[in-house]
Design a protein around this motif. Structure first.
Motif, PDB file in Angstrom:
ATOM      1  N   LEU A  91       0.852  -1.183   0.000  1.00  0.00           N
ATOM      2  CA  LEU A  91       0.000   0.000   0.000  1.00  0.00           C
ATOM      3  C   LEU A  91       0.889   1.234   0.000  1.00  0.00           C
ATOM      4  O   LEU A  91       1.959   1.242   0.623  1.00  0.00           O
ATOM      5  CB  LEU A  91      -0.886   0.028   1.240  1.00  0.00           C
ATOM      6  N   VAL A  92       0.442   2.271  -0.697  1.00  0.00           N
ATOM      7  CA  VAL A  92       1.174   3.532  -0.727  1.00  0.00           C
ATOM      8  C   VAL A  92       0.168   4.650  -0.489  1.00  0.00           C
ATOM      9  O   VAL A  92      -0.930   4.633  -1.046  1.00  0.00           O
ATOM     10  CB  VAL A  92       1.882   3.745  -2.083  1.00  0.00           C
ATOM     11  N   ALA A  93       0.541   5.608   0.348  1.00  0.00           N
ATOM     12  CA  ALA A  93      -0.315   6.760   0.601  1.00  0.00           C
ATOM     13  C   ALA A  93       0.572   7.964   0.892  1.00  0.00           C
ATOM     14  O   ALA A  93       1.722   7.814   1.307  1.00  0.00           O
ATOM     15  CB  ALA A  93      -1.250   6.494   1.770  1.00  0.00           C
ATOM     16  N   HIS A  94       0.027   9.154   0.666  1.00  0.00           N
ATOM     17  CA  HIS A  94       0.739  10.382   1.004  1.00  0.00           C
ATOM     18  C   HIS A  94       0.385  10.701   2.451  1.00  0.00           C
ATOM     19  O   HIS A  94      -0.789  10.873   2.778  1.00  0.00           O
ATOM     20  CB  HIS A  94       0.329  11.520   0.069  1.00  0.00           C
ATOM     21  N   LEU A 123       4.925  10.904   1.199  1.00  0.00           N
ATOM     22  CA  LEU A 123       5.400  12.116   1.865  1.00  0.00           C
ATOM     23  C   LEU A 123       6.867  11.929   2.252  1.00  0.00           C
ATOM     24  O   LEU A 123       7.711  12.784   1.961  1.00  0.00           O
ATOM     25  CB  LEU A 123       4.545  12.423   3.094  1.00  0.00           C
ATOM     26  N   ARG A 124       7.200  10.808   2.865  1.00  0.00           N
ATOM     27  CA  ARG A 124       8.591  10.538   3.252  1.00  0.00           C
ATOM     28  C   ARG A 124       9.486  10.379   2.026  1.00  0.00           C
ATOM     29  O   ARG A 124      10.606  10.882   1.987  1.00  0.00           O
ATOM     30  CB  ARG A 124       8.662   9.296   4.131  1.00  0.00           C
ATOM     31  N   LEU A 125       8.977   9.668   1.021  1.00  0.00           N
ATOM     32  CA  LEU A 125       9.754   9.507  -0.212  1.00  0.00           C
ATOM     33  C   LEU A 125      10.012  10.854  -0.871  1.00  0.00           C
ATOM     34  O   LEU A 125      11.122  11.131  -1.342  1.00  0.00           O
ATOM     35  CB  LEU A 125       9.023   8.576  -1.178  1.00  0.00           C
ATOM     36  N   ARG A 133       9.538  23.556  -1.463  1.00  0.00           N
ATOM     37  CA  ARG A 133       9.165  24.408  -0.329  1.00  0.00           C
ATOM     38  C   ARG A 133       8.092  23.747   0.517  1.00  0.00           C
ATOM     39  O   ARG A 133       8.004  23.963   1.715  1.00  0.00           O
ATOM     40  CB  ARG A 133       8.675  25.757  -0.829  1.00  0.00           C
ATOM     41  N   SER A 134       7.237  22.969  -0.122  1.00  0.00           N
ATOM     42  CA  SER A 134       6.163  22.263   0.572  1.00  0.00           C
ATOM     43  C   SER A 134       6.106  20.837   0.046  1.00  0.00           C
ATOM     44  O   SER A 134       6.352  20.595  -1.137  1.00  0.00           O
ATOM     45  CB  SER A 134       4.817  22.955   0.307  1.00  0.00           C
ATOM     46  N   TYR A 135       5.762  19.916   0.930  1.00  0.00           N
ATOM     47  CA  TYR A 135       5.631  18.509   0.546  1.00  0.00           C
ATOM     48  C   TYR A 135       4.181  18.044   0.650  1.00  0.00           C
ATOM     49  O   TYR A 135       3.915  16.853   0.752  1.00  0.00           O
ATOM     50  CB  TYR A 135       6.578  17.640   1.378  1.00  0.00           C
ATOM     51  N   SER A 136       3.258  19.005   0.615  1.00  0.00           N
ATOM     52  CA  SER A 136       1.845  18.628   0.570  1.00  0.00           C
ATOM     53  C   SER A 136       1.581  17.885  -0.737  1.00  0.00           C
ATOM     54  O   SER A 136       2.338  18.021  -1.710  1.00  0.00           O
ATOM     55  CB  SER A 136       0.958  19.873   0.654  1.00  0.00           C
ATOM     56  N   LEU A 137       0.524  17.115  -0.777  1.00  0.00           N
ATOM     57  CA  LEU A 137       0.211  16.357  -1.985  1.00  0.00           C
ATOM     58  C   LEU A 137       0.046  17.265  -3.201  1.00  0.00           C
ATOM     59  O   LEU A 137       0.620  16.980  -4.264  1.00  0.00           O
ATOM     60  CB  LEU A 137      -1.027  15.483  -1.767  1.00  0.00           C
ATOM     61  N   ALA A 139       1.422  20.197  -3.758  1.00  0.00           N
ATOM     62  CA  ALA A 139       2.722  20.787  -4.107  1.00  0.00           C
ATOM     63  C   ALA A 139       3.625  19.769  -4.791  1.00  0.00           C
ATOM     64  O   ALA A 139       4.259  20.071  -5.811  1.00  0.00           O
ATOM     65  CB  ALA A 139       3.401  21.346  -2.852  1.00  0.00           C
ATOM     66  N   VAL A 140       3.694  18.553  -4.258  1.00  0.00           N
ATOM     67  CA  VAL A 140       4.544  17.528  -4.867  1.00  0.00           C
ATOM     68  C   VAL A 140       3.994  17.154  -6.237  1.00  0.00           C
ATOM     69  O   VAL A 140       4.743  17.035  -7.206  1.00  0.00           O
ATOM     70  CB  VAL A 140       4.681  16.287  -3.954  1.00  0.00           C
ATOM     71  N   SER A 141       2.689  16.977  -6.326  1.00  0.00           N
ATOM     72  CA  SER A 141       2.066  16.634  -7.616  1.00  0.00           C
ATOM     73  C   SER A 141       2.412  17.665  -8.674  1.00  0.00           C
ATOM     74  O   SER A 141       2.812  17.327  -9.790  1.00  0.00           O
ATOM     75  CB  SER A 141       0.545  16.540  -7.471  1.00  0.00           C
ATOM     76  N   HIS A 142       2.251  18.919  -8.331  1.00  0.00           N
ATOM     77  CA  HIS A 142       2.551  20.002  -9.278  1.00  0.00           C
ATOM     78  C   HIS A 142       4.029  19.980  -9.682  1.00  0.00           C
ATOM     79  O   HIS A 142       4.360  20.117 -10.862  1.00  0.00           O
ATOM     80  CB  HIS A 142       2.173  21.354  -8.662  1.00  0.00           C
ATOM     81  N   ALA A 143       4.900  19.774  -8.714  1.00  0.00           N
ATOM     82  CA  ALA A 143       6.341  19.804  -8.987  1.00  0.00           C
ATOM     83  C   ALA A 143       6.776  18.708  -9.954  1.00  0.00           C
ATOM     84  O   ALA A 143       7.706  18.899 -10.731  1.00  0.00           O
ATOM     85  CB  ALA A 143       7.129  19.690  -7.680  1.00  0.00           C
ATOM     86  N   VAL A 144       6.097  17.564  -9.902  1.00  0.00           N
ATOM     87  CA  VAL A 144       6.510  16.451 -10.768  1.00  0.00           C
ATOM     88  C   VAL A 144       5.612  16.301 -11.994  1.00  0.00           C
ATOM     89  O   VAL A 144       5.752  15.339 -12.755  1.00  0.00           O
ATOM     90  CB  VAL A 144       6.609  15.118  -9.988  1.00  0.00           C
ATOM     91  N   GLY A 145       4.696  17.246 -12.192  1.00  0.00           N
ATOM     92  CA  GLY A 145       3.860  17.232 -13.385  1.00  0.00           C
ATOM     93  C   GLY A 145       2.716  16.232 -13.348  1.00  0.00           C
ATOM     94  O   GLY A 145       2.235  15.790 -14.390  1.00  0.00           O
ATOM     95  N   VAL A 146       2.249  15.905 -12.155  1.00  0.00           N
ATOM     96  CA  VAL A 146       1.113  14.992 -11.995  1.00  0.00           C
ATOM     97  C   VAL A 146      -0.136  15.830 -11.745  1.00  0.00           C
ATOM     98  O   VAL A 146      -0.151  16.687 -10.867  1.00  0.00           O
ATOM     99  CB  VAL A 146       1.349  14.013 -10.821  1.00  0.00           C
ATOM    100  N   SER A 147      -1.173  15.574 -12.509  1.00  0.00           N
ATOM    101  CA  SER A 147      -2.417  16.335 -12.384  1.00  0.00           C
ATOM    102  C   SER A 147      -3.129  16.006 -11.073  1.00  0.00           C
ATOM    103  O   SER A 147      -3.251  14.842 -10.696  1.00  0.00           O
ATOM    104  CB  SER A 147      -3.332  16.007 -13.569  1.00  0.00           C
ATOM    105  N   LEU A 148      -3.582  17.045 -10.389  1.00  0.00           N
ATOM    106  CA  LEU A 148      -4.429  16.890  -9.206  1.00  0.00           C
ATOM    107  C   LEU A 148      -5.499  17.967  -9.279  1.00  0.00           C
ATOM    108  O   LEU A 148      -5.335  19.070  -8.774  1.00  0.00           O
ATOM    109  CB  LEU A 148      -3.619  16.988  -7.913  1.00  0.00           C
ATOM    110  N   GLU A 149      -6.583  17.642  -9.951  1.00  0.00           N
ATOM    111  CA  GLU A 149      -7.645  18.606 -10.214  1.00  0.00           C
ATOM    112  C   GLU A 149      -8.560  18.833  -9.024  1.00  0.00           C
ATOM    113  O   GLU A 149      -9.108  19.907  -8.865  1.00  0.00           O
ATOM    114  CB  GLU A 149      -8.491  18.129 -11.405  1.00  0.00           C
TER     115      GLU A 149
END
Length: 193
Positions: A91-94, A123-125, A133-137, A139-149
């Motif tokens: 299982l994987v979760a943020h 989050l740890r990964l 600057r932020s590791y919220s879901l 922020a991380v999604s945006h930084a790596v180019g993953v859509s979170l609508e």
């Protein structure tokens, strides 16, 4: 990068970890999305009141879950499905401590026996792999180019979590979740939920 895992995200009706009212699941097999699931849930009895603060976050109201499957019924079905698809799955979760806490508390509330699970936390990964600057879901999604609508929709959050793991697998050329975790100096956790 043939990583296999199941990304999962819960929303809760109130401050009780047992109050699961929605779940999103994304099963990834050998680096490809194999299945997605979303369900509203009736929280376990005694944990089924909805607090205004939680409603503001995810928009789910008591009337929305009136016809939904009870947590106990859905979780049993989901476990059977996950075990059939990937018996050694991870299982994987943020911020996995929250989602694993929901599983543990909700299972205890409905009398399901605890079973062993392995899990990883994006989050740890993310903290180990990226400089942000932020590791919220979001922020991380945006930084790596993953859509979170639609943040706080359980399926959207699970899809974003899965996308982060696939980005990490690509960057590390990992062939398994164990290799991925080791590459970033984190670990796969073992627990009973």
């Amino acid at each position: 990068m043939p990583v296999s895992f199941t990304a999962i995200d819960f929303e809760t009706a109130n401050r009780s970890f047992a109050s699961a009212c929605a779940v999103g699941v994304v099963r990834v097999e050998d680096g490809h999305v194999a299945d997605t699931q979303y369900s509203l849930l009736q929280p376990p009895p005694g944990h089924d009141h909805f607090e205004p603060g939680n409603i503001r976050v995810h928009g789910i109201r008591p009337a929305d879950v009136a016809g939904a499957p009870p947590y106990a019924q859905y979780w049993k079905w989901l476990v059977e499905r996950l075990e059939a698809g990937a018996p050694d799955g991870i299982l994987v979760a943020h911020n996995a401590i929250f989602d694993t806490g929901v599983i543990k508390a909700a299972n205890a509330a409905v009398g399901h026996p605890a079973r062993s699970w392995r899990y990883a936390c994006t989050l740890r990964l993310s903290r180990a792999a990226y400089r942000l600057r932020s590791y919220s879901l979001p922020a991380v999604s945006h930084a790596v180019g993953v859509s979170l609508e639609n943040h706080h929709n359980a399926l959207a959050d699970a899809q974003a979590c899965a996308g982060i793991v696939m980005d990490l697998a690509h960057r590390s050329a990992a062939d398994s979740m164990e290799e991925l975790a080791a590459h970033y100096g984190t670990k796969i956790y073992n627990t009973r939920l």
